[in-house]
Design a protein around this motif. Structure first.
Motif, PDB file in Angstrom:
ATOM      1  N   VAL A  97       0.847  -1.183   0.000  1.00  0.00           N
ATOM      2  CA  VAL A  97       0.000   0.000   0.000  1.00  0.00           C
ATOM      3  C   VAL A  97       0.886   1.237   0.000  1.00  0.00           C
ATOM      4  O   VAL A  97       2.092   1.164   0.232  1.00  0.00           O
ATOM      5  N   TYR A  98       0.245   2.373  -0.258  1.00  0.00           N
ATOM      6  CA  TYR A  98       0.948   3.656  -0.262  1.00  0.00           C
ATOM      7  C   TYR A  98       0.360   4.546   0.830  1.00  0.00           C
ATOM      8  O   TYR A  98      -0.795   4.371   1.234  1.00  0.00           O
ATOM      9  N   LYS A  99       1.139   5.506   1.281  1.00  0.00           N
ATOM     10  CA  LYS A  99       0.663   6.482   2.253  1.00  0.00           C
ATOM     11  C   LYS A  99       0.841   7.867   1.660  1.00  0.00           C
ATOM     12  O   LYS A  99       1.961   8.253   1.270  1.00  0.00           O
ATOM     13  N   CYS A 100      -0.248   8.594   1.568  1.00  0.00           N
ATOM     14  CA  CYS A 100      -0.238   9.914   0.940  1.00  0.00           C
ATOM     15  C   CYS A 100       0.499  10.908   1.836  1.00  0.00           C
ATOM     16  O   CYS A 100       0.248  10.973   3.047  1.00  0.00           O
ATOM     17  N   LYS A 101       1.381  11.718   1.247  1.00  0.00           N
ATOM     18  CA  LYS A 101       2.089  12.745   1.999  1.00  0.00           C
ATOM     19  C   LYS A 101       1.192  13.953   2.286  1.00  0.00           C
ATOM     20  O   LYS A 101       1.469  14.738   3.188  1.00  0.00           O
TER      21      LYS A 101
END
Length: 319
Positions: free
Chosen positions: A61-65
């Motif tokens: 998964v990705y984590k939005c900055k």
């Protein structure tokens, strides 16, 4: 004698073998490039639209900055909260595309080794995506309209003396529905599910541009269309095409839908009839396009479709 398009090399540009040989990483990369074409596959946060993100090493998964929300490559799409691998989803769509008369959930469940309900929901999500992605707007030009009844079969009694006249409403099951089709020659096909074929008059008036020429059969309820459009009628007791009037393309759609019902699915529940009709309309409209192009269209539709409100609660018996 010319070769049928489906038998020509031009029709076969999709290889299921190549899809199944993809690794999960390759499948994810391919899906990213289809979903986020504007950034060449770089993830875009579905919450705030930010392109800056962290790659989490513990999960895929990705984590939005920007908003600190976590998201995956399917978040915000119709396959959000999926459990199947992306490669398996791509393979399922490829199998679905190659079924010229449709593809049953039972057969797909065997091909992928998944539960029947998983395959059933997956295929219906693909159908919903394709229907959502189709061009909206009124039909124009020459439009063929027709209606046909599906479902509600009542098995006759064994002995002749016990049989009823099943044409009478009192002896019917109440489950019979009518599929209304509007086919634009050289263009799109629209379908609706109604209680009676006569309800199609209002649907044609609402979905066909004024000035378009409507082709209809001899059924009396289509007489009302003359108040809205130039209309050509064909009496099927005399001919299938006469003086430029015919509904052969509408009949072709119903032939495909009935073959799917009888030969592939064997039974279509009433509340899902509209989804199967929309699928067969899309297959009719794209039957002269290569299966590779159809596959790209379906993947693009899946990547762009929002979370399904109809199928998100299927496992909780809400669908």
């Amino acid at each position: 004698m010319s070769q049928h398009f489906l038998l020509s090399p031009a029709a076969k540009t999709l290889s299921l073998v190549k899809v199944m040989r993809m690794s999960e990483a390759e499948a994810r990369t391919a899906f990213r490039k289809i979903r986020w074409t504007e950034t060449e596959g770089e993830p875009i946060c579905p919450e705030c639209g930010c392109v800056d993100h962290y790659d989490l090493k513990t999960r895929q998964v990705y984590k939005c900055k920007g908003c600190a929300k976590q998201f995956s490559i399917t978040s915000g799409t119709i396959f959000a909260s999926r459990k199947l691998q992306v490669r398996d989803i791509l393979a399922a769509i490829a199998i679905f595309i190659n079924g010229a008369k449709g593809y049953s959930a039972l057969q797909l469940s065997r091909d992928l080794g998944v539960d029947y309900k998983t395959a059933f929901v997956l295929l219906h999500k693909v159908r919903e995506s394709i229907e959502t992605a189709r061009n909206a707007g009124a039909l124009s030009g020459n439009i063929e309209v027709d209606g046909a009844y599906f479902g509600g079969y009542v098995k006759p009694a064994n002995e002749k003396k016990d049989r009823k006249d099943r044409r009478k409403k009192v002896h019917q099951s109440g489950k019979r529905q009518s599929v209304i089709v509007m086919r634009e020659r050289g263009g799109r096909t629209l379908t609706y599910v109604t209680s009676t074929e006569a309800e199609g008059v209002a649907l044609v008036a609402a979905n066909v541009e004024h000035g378009a020429t409507v082709h209809a059969d001899e059924a009396s309820h289509w007489d009302k269309l003359a108040a809205y459009f130039p209309i050509k009628r064909i009496n099927h007791q005399e001919a299938y095409s006469k003086d430029g009037a015919c509904t052969n393309q509408a009949e072709s759609f119903f032939s495909r839908l009935r073959r799917a019902e009888v030969g592939t699915h064997h039974h279509i529940a009433g509340k899902y009839l509209g989804a199967y009709a929309a699928e067969m309309a899309w297959r009719e409209d794209t039957n002269r396009q290569a299966n590779g192009h159809q596959f790209a269209m379906a993947i693009g539709a899946v990547a762009a479709a929002p979370v399904s409100r109809q199928w998100c609660g299927y496992w909780q018996r809400r669908a």
